[in-house]
Scaffold this motif. Structure first.
Motif, PDB file in Angstrom:
ATOM      1  N   ALA A  81       0.948  -1.184  -0.114  1.00 48.47           N
ATOM      2  CA  ALA A  81       0.086  -0.089  -0.066  1.00 48.47           C
ATOM      3  C   ALA A  81       0.977   1.154   0.255  1.00 48.47           C
ATOM      4  CB  ALA A  81      -0.929  -0.161   1.283  1.00 48.47           C
ATOM      5  N   LEU A  82       1.981   1.405   0.718  1.00 51.75           N
ATOM      6  CA  LEU A  82       2.710   2.312   0.771  1.00 51.75           C
ATOM      7  C   LEU A  82       3.341   2.673  -0.478  1.00 51.75           C
ATOM      8  CD1 LEU A  82       3.995   4.425   2.877  1.00 51.75           C
ATOM      9  CD2 LEU A  82       5.807   2.895   3.426  1.00 51.75           C
ATOM     10  N   PHE A  83       4.021   1.416  -1.281  1.00 52.33           N
ATOM     11  CA  PHE A  83       4.512   1.699  -2.532  1.00 52.33           C
ATOM     12  C   PHE A  83       3.398   2.302  -3.575  1.00 52.33           C
ATOM     13  CE2 PHE A  83       4.533   0.004  -6.920  1.00 52.33           C
ATOM     14  CZ  PHE A  83       5.787   0.511  -7.186  1.00 52.33           C
ATOM     15  N   LEU A  84       2.261   1.964  -3.424  1.00 50.33           N
ATOM     16  CA  LEU A  84       1.144   2.634  -4.316  1.00 50.33           C
ATOM     17  C   LEU A  84       0.727   4.040  -4.042  1.00 50.33           C
ATOM     18  CD1 LEU A  84      -1.232  -0.469  -4.428  1.00 50.33           C
ATOM     19  CD2 LEU A  84       0.205   0.421  -6.653  1.00 50.33           C
ATOM     20  N   LEU A  85       0.656   4.259  -2.612  1.00 50.84           N
ATOM     21  CA  LEU A  85       0.245   5.719  -2.384  1.00 50.84           C
ATOM     22  C   LEU A  85       1.343   6.588  -2.647  1.00 50.84           C
ATOM     23  CD1 LEU A  85      -2.016   4.774   0.491  1.00 50.84           C
ATOM     24  CD2 LEU A  85      -2.462   5.360  -1.832  1.00 50.84           C
ATOM     25  N   VAL A  86       2.758   6.333  -2.350  1.00 48.03           N
ATOM     26  CA  VAL A  86       3.749   7.347  -2.589  1.00 48.03           C
ATOM     27  C   VAL A  86       3.838   7.650  -4.013  1.00 48.03           C
ATOM     28  CG1 VAL A  86       6.130   7.439  -2.704  1.00 48.03           C
ATOM     29  CG2 VAL A  86       5.159   6.747  -0.715  1.00 48.03           C
ATOM     30  N   LEU A  87       3.579   6.528  -4.921  1.00 44.42           N
ATOM     31  CA  LEU A  87       3.604   6.558  -6.390  1.00 44.42           C
ATOM     32  C   LEU A  87       2.522   7.678  -6.653  1.00 44.42           C
ATOM     33  CD1 LEU A  87       4.592   6.097  -9.243  1.00 44.42           C
ATOM     34  CD2 LEU A  87       3.258   3.852  -9.318  1.00 44.42           C
ATOM     35  N   PHE A  88       1.215   7.395  -6.367  1.00 45.94           N
ATOM     36  CA  PHE A  88       0.064   8.264  -6.765  1.00 45.94           C
ATOM     37  C   PHE A  88       0.149   9.485  -6.211  1.00 45.94           C
ATOM     38  CE2 PHE A  88      -3.026   4.162  -6.869  1.00 45.94           C
ATOM     39  CZ  PHE A  88      -2.228   3.687  -8.043  1.00 45.94           C
ATOM     40  N   GLY A  89       0.790   9.752  -4.895  1.00 48.24           N
ATOM     41  CA  GLY A  89       0.983  11.026  -4.321  1.00 48.24           C
ATOM     42  C   GLY A  89       1.795  11.718  -5.152  1.00 48.24           C
ATOM     43  N   LEU A  90       2.836  11.096  -5.572  1.00 47.43           N
ATOM     44  CA  LEU A  90       3.740  11.981  -6.427  1.00 47.43           C
ATOM     45  C   LEU A  90       3.289  12.395  -7.890  1.00 47.43           C
ATOM     46  CD1 LEU A  90       7.007  10.031  -5.767  1.00 47.43           C
ATOM     47  CD2 LEU A  90       6.731  12.395  -5.260  1.00 47.43           C
ATOM     48  N   VAL A  91       2.374  11.576  -8.384  1.00 50.04           N
ATOM     49  CA  VAL A  91       2.214  11.850  -9.680  1.00 50.04           C
ATOM     50  C   VAL A  91       0.924  12.842  -9.562  1.00 50.04           C
ATOM     51  CG1 VAL A  91       0.472  11.107 -11.519  1.00 50.04           C
ATOM     52  CG2 VAL A  91       2.395   9.640 -10.610  1.00 50.04           C
ATOM     53  N   VAL A  92      -0.231  12.860  -8.618  1.00 47.80           N
ATOM     54  CA  VAL A  92      -1.041  13.957  -8.350  1.00 47.80           C
ATOM     55  C   VAL A  92      -0.393  15.217  -7.875  1.00 47.80           C
ATOM     56  CG1 VAL A  92      -3.202  14.230  -6.978  1.00 47.80           C
ATOM     57  CG2 VAL A  92      -2.858  11.959  -7.849  1.00 47.80           C
ATOM     58  N   SER A  93       0.504  15.317  -7.386  1.00 48.32           N
ATOM     59  CA  SER A  93       1.046  16.622  -6.857  1.00 48.32           C
ATOM     60  C   SER A  93       1.650  17.213  -8.053  1.00 48.32           C
ATOM     61  CB  SER A  93       2.367  16.392  -5.737  1.00 48.32           C
ATOM     62  OG  SER A  93       1.702  15.623  -4.493  1.00 48.32           O
ATOM     63  N   CYS A  94       2.223  16.398  -8.901  1.00 49.85           N
ATOM     64  CA  CYS A  94       2.977  17.045  -9.898  1.00 49.85           C
ATOM     65  C   CYS A  94       2.190  17.497 -10.930  1.00 49.85           C
ATOM     66  CB  CYS A  94       3.832  16.048 -10.631  1.00 49.85           C
ATOM     67  SG  CYS A  94       5.213  15.773  -9.731  1.00 49.85           S
ATOM     68  N   ALA A  95       0.977  16.953 -11.128  1.00 46.34           N
ATOM     69  CA  ALA A  95      -0.178  16.966 -12.102  1.00 46.34           C
ATOM     70  C   ALA A  95      -1.042  18.335 -11.408  1.00 46.34           C
ATOM     71  CB  ALA A  95      -1.212  15.862 -12.174  1.00 46.34           C
ATOM     72  N   ALA A  96      -1.080  18.322 -10.138  1.00 47.91           N
ATOM     73  CA  ALA A  96      -1.876  19.524  -9.413  1.00 47.91           C
ATOM     74  C   ALA A  96      -1.042  20.832  -9.831  1.00 47.91           C
ATOM     75  CB  ALA A  96      -1.951  19.240  -8.114  1.00 47.91           C
ATOM     76  N   LEU A  97       0.254  20.744  -9.728  1.00 48.16           N
ATOM     77  CA  LEU A  97       1.209  22.281  -9.729  1.00 48.16           C
ATOM     78  C   LEU A  97       1.012  22.560 -11.264  1.00 48.16           C
ATOM     79  CD1 LEU A  97       4.267  21.123  -7.800  1.00 48.16           C
ATOM     80  CD2 LEU A  97       2.890  23.004  -7.357  1.00 48.16           C
ATOM     81  N   LEU A  98       0.874  21.613 -12.147  1.00 47.14           N
ATOM     82  CA  LEU A  98       1.060  21.858 -13.452  1.00 47.14           C
ATOM     83  C   LEU A  98      -0.530  22.445 -14.135  1.00 47.14           C
ATOM     84  CD1 LEU A  98       2.397  21.806 -16.194  1.00 47.14           C
ATOM     85  CD2 LEU A  98       1.475  19.580 -16.648  1.00 47.14           C
ATOM     86  N   PHE A  99      -1.271  22.042 -13.597  1.00 45.66           N
ATOM     87  CA  PHE A  99      -2.897  22.160 -13.974  1.00 45.66           C
ATOM     88  C   PHE A  99      -3.533  23.350 -13.044  1.00 45.66           C
ATOM     89  CE2 PHE A  99      -2.094  18.192 -16.120  1.00 45.66           C
ATOM     90  CZ  PHE A  99      -2.277  18.669 -17.369  1.00 45.66           C
ATOM     91  N   SER A 100      -2.979  23.488 -12.020  1.00 49.39           N
ATOM     92  CA  SER A 100      -3.725  24.516 -10.970  1.00 49.39           C
ATOM     93  C   SER A 100      -4.079  25.881 -11.387  1.00 49.39           C
ATOM     94  CB  SER A 100      -3.040  24.574  -9.483  1.00 49.39           C
ATOM     95  OG  SER A 100      -1.638  25.041  -9.699  1.00 49.39           O
ATOM     96  N   PRO A 101      -3.122  26.586 -12.194  1.00 47.25           N
ATOM     97  CA  PRO A 101      -3.528  27.772 -12.952  1.00 47.25           C
ATOM     98  C   PRO A 101      -4.591  27.779 -13.857  1.00 47.25           C
ATOM     99  CG  PRO A 101      -1.222  27.571 -13.105  1.00 47.25           C
ATOM    100  CD  PRO A 101      -1.646  26.146 -12.664  1.00 47.25           C
ATOM    101  N   PHE A 102      -4.973  26.722 -14.650  1.00 46.96           N
ATOM    102  CA  PHE A 102      -5.860  26.279 -15.593  1.00 46.96           C
ATOM    103  C   PHE A 102      -7.060  26.367 -14.692  1.00 46.96           C
ATOM    104  CE2 PHE A 102      -8.968  23.801 -17.532  1.00 46.96           C
ATOM    105  CZ  PHE A 102      -9.202  24.251 -18.712  1.00 46.96           C
ATOM    106  N   ILE A 103      -7.197  25.377 -13.523  1.00 46.72           N
ATOM    107  CA  ILE A 103      -8.496  25.380 -12.719  1.00 46.72           C
ATOM    108  C   ILE A 103      -8.824  26.610 -12.100  1.00 46.72           C
ATOM    109  CG2 ILE A 103      -9.203  24.229 -10.833  1.00 46.72           C
ATOM    110  CD1 ILE A 103      -7.388  21.916 -11.408  1.00 46.72           C
ATOM    111  N   ALA A 104      -7.914  27.553 -11.656  1.00 44.66           N
ATOM    112  CA  ALA A 104      -8.389  28.567 -10.976  1.00 44.66           C
ATOM    113  C   ALA A 104      -8.772  29.511 -11.828  1.00 44.66           C
ATOM    114  CB  ALA A 104      -6.982  29.286 -10.169  1.00 44.66           C
ATOM    115  N   LYS A 105      -8.249  29.757 -13.214  1.00 43.43           N
ATOM    116  CA  LYS A 105      -8.701  30.553 -14.056  1.00 43.43           C
ATOM    117  C   LYS A 105      -9.926  30.371 -14.774  1.00 43.43           C
ATOM    118  CE  LYS A 105      -6.846  33.382 -18.073  1.00 43.43           C
ATOM    119  NZ  LYS A 105      -5.794  33.804 -18.722  1.00 43.43           N
ATOM    120  N   HIS A 106     -10.204  28.911 -15.358  1.00 48.30           N
ATOM    121  CA  HIS A 106     -11.253  28.689 -16.020  1.00 48.30           C
ATOM    122  C   HIS A 106     -12.516  27.843 -15.421  1.00 48.30           C
ATOM    123  CE1 HIS A 106      -9.166  29.796 -19.486  1.00 48.30           C
ATOM    124  NE2 HIS A 106      -7.971  29.307 -19.110  1.00 48.30           N
TER     125      HIS A 106
END
Length: 495
Positions: A81-106
């Motif tokens: 479970a730890l392996f899966l969630l560290v992987l998912f957490g990293l992917v989601v965090s990076c995606a959130a940093l990338l797409f947060s300006p679009f979410i906030a604006k649109h």
């Protein structure tokens, strides 16, 4: 298990109380506008947490409970479970940093949520790492560790939030509210440190455990977590749509962006905060019930013996809280939050608030029974009704926030009915609704008679002191009448 549940309940009371004080502080410092920005961003953050968690920790908890708390099984489940969630957490965090300006604006009604959202993103990874340890202790029914972790998180969040808010008050409002995000990150980090320490202590008491990574175990966790995640995505998606739709509809009704943000801050930051206060027992009961239901849901007698006392406790403790919120809505909103305009939606929400807590506890029970598909259907139906009601009612200038509160009440009632019907159908048990509600509800109304007779005698210049005394008086009258009606002893004897 019993003392762990008691400790979890006490820590939950502490966490809820401290969290309530914290929100009062934030409302006074940031105002309705600042709280509106925070409340708009939080459903988006919750949506990210659901994706990063993917129901894996819940699957870990359920599988560990079904294995009888086997230490070797728990170690392997935790590693995977730890392996899966560290992987998912990293992917989601990076995606959130990338797409947060679009979410906030649109997508957001107010793009000023962007700084708050960006600062909050590191908490996604921290929570992803902590969640398998939470699931591990929950599966072992060592819920005392969960209570301690919650208390530490809230204490750190509270202290850091107060310090940072005062330090950043001179900045623009969209920058000032990031103090709350920084405090949340610090609180989650503190909780993770405690859980790691608790797990280290647990390992020292065990023989050498060989935790093996297995694609089969990962597949099992993901297989269980996928339907759970779909349910949670629907629920968090509904919350996110609600947070985005209500301000948009208020703008369509004639409010400008700032006024709509302030109005949503009054609803979510004040009215819903007060509404959730009487539900202090709900999360502790739900956390303790999940592994119990997973173990016993095939045994009807055992399930009833575990479930009915929890439902009775919820009704007995929550109903008088709703009555207090209805009776003292204006002095509470004004005295605590300096926001008297939130009294009207609070009074409306208090009428049906009990249904929110009841259906929430049944949702946990249905999860423990593995009825995720039925729960998903219930969430979709009730969510569609909520969003439809918001569009119809909030867009009318005459309704405003009252329309939003009525929409939420419709949602609470429909979710309650659907979850009750599903539980009855899937378990074969018929809940004794009359016994659950009749005496507590009778006591709520009967307590009003002596309350109004005594009320006019008490008069203090300090409004909040008078409100506190009158609220305590009402609660004392309620419990005395409930006791005289036999609402507590007879039920516990039967259970």
């Amino acid at each position: 298990m019993f003392w762990g549940t008691v400790f979890l309940l006490l820590s939950n009371i502490y966490v809820k109380g401290l969290g309530f004080c914290y929100r009062v502080f934030l409302m006074r410092v940031f105002g309705a506008e600042g709280m509106g920005l925070i409340e708009m961003a939080m459903p988006i953050f919750t949506f990210m947490l659901v994706i990063s968690g993917w129901g894996v920790s819940l699957g870990l908890s359920k599988k560990l409970a079904e294995s009888g708390g086997c230490a070797q099984k728990g170690a392997s489940l935790l590693k995977n479970a730890l392996f899966l969630l560290v992987l998912f957490g990293l992917v989601v965090s990076c995606a959130a940093l990338l797409f947060s300006p679009f979410i906030a604006k649109h997508l957001a009604p107010d793009e000023r949520i962007l700084p708050y959202l960006r600062v909050l993103i590191p908490a996604v990874l921290i929570i992803a790492v902590a969640s398998p340890f939470r699931g591990f202790f929950q599966g072992l029914q060592q819920v005392g560790n969960l209570g301690a972790a919650q208390a530490i998180e809230q204490s750190v969040r509270f202290c850091c939030g107060i310090y940072l808010a005062y330090k950043m008050t001179s900045l623009a409002i969209e920058q000032t509210v990031t103090a709350a995000a920084l405090a949340s990150v610090a609180g989650e980090a503190a909780g993770l440190i405690f859980l790691l320490a608790a797990f280290t202590h647990y390992r020292r008491k065990q023989p050498v455990l060989k935790a093996v990574y297995s694609t089969k175990v990962c597949g099992e966790l993901l297989a269980f977590g996928t339907p759970v995640t779909i349910n949670r995505l629907v629920s968090s998606g509904i919350l996110m749509a609600q947070a985005l739709l209500i301000p948009h509809c208020l703008q369509n009704a004639g409010l400008n962006v700032v006024a709509a943000t302030e109005a949503y801050g009054r609803l979510s930051g004040v009215a819903l905060t007060l509404l959730n206060l009487p539900g202090v027992f709900t999360s502790a009961l739900a956390c303790a019930l999940l592994p119990v239901v997973a173990e016993s849901y095939l045994d009807k007698k055992r399930l009833a013996a575990r479930l009915l006392p929890s439902l009775q406790a919820l009704v007995i403790c929550t109903l008088p809280g709703m009555a207090v919120l209805f009776l003292f809505a204006e002095p509470l909103c004004d005295g605590l939050f300096h926001c008297p305009l939130a009294a009207e939606p609070l009074r409306i929400l208090a009428v049906c608030g009990i249904f929110e807590f009841f259906s929430g506890l049944l949702s946990t029970v249905l999860q423990g029974m593995g009825q995720l598909k039925a729960l998903l259907i219930n969430n979709i139906i009730s969510g569609v009704c909520l969003l439809t009601a918001i569009v119809i009612l909030c867009s009318r200038p005459a309704a405003g926030l009252a329309g939003a509160a009525i929409s939420l009440n419709i949602y609470f009632i429909i979710a309650f009915i659907l979850n009750c019907l599903t539980f009855q159908n899937k378990s074969g048990l018929h809940l004794p609704y009359l016994k659950l509600f009749f005496k507590p509800l009778s006591s709520v109304f009967l307590a009003l008679i002596p309350f109004y007779l005594i009320k006019n005698i008490i008069f203090l210049q300090e409004k909040m002191a008078e409100t506190a005394i009158l609220a305590c008086l009402y609660l004392i009258l309620y419990f005395l009448i409930l006791l005289s009606l036999g609402g507590l002893p007879k039920f516990w004897k039967r259970a």
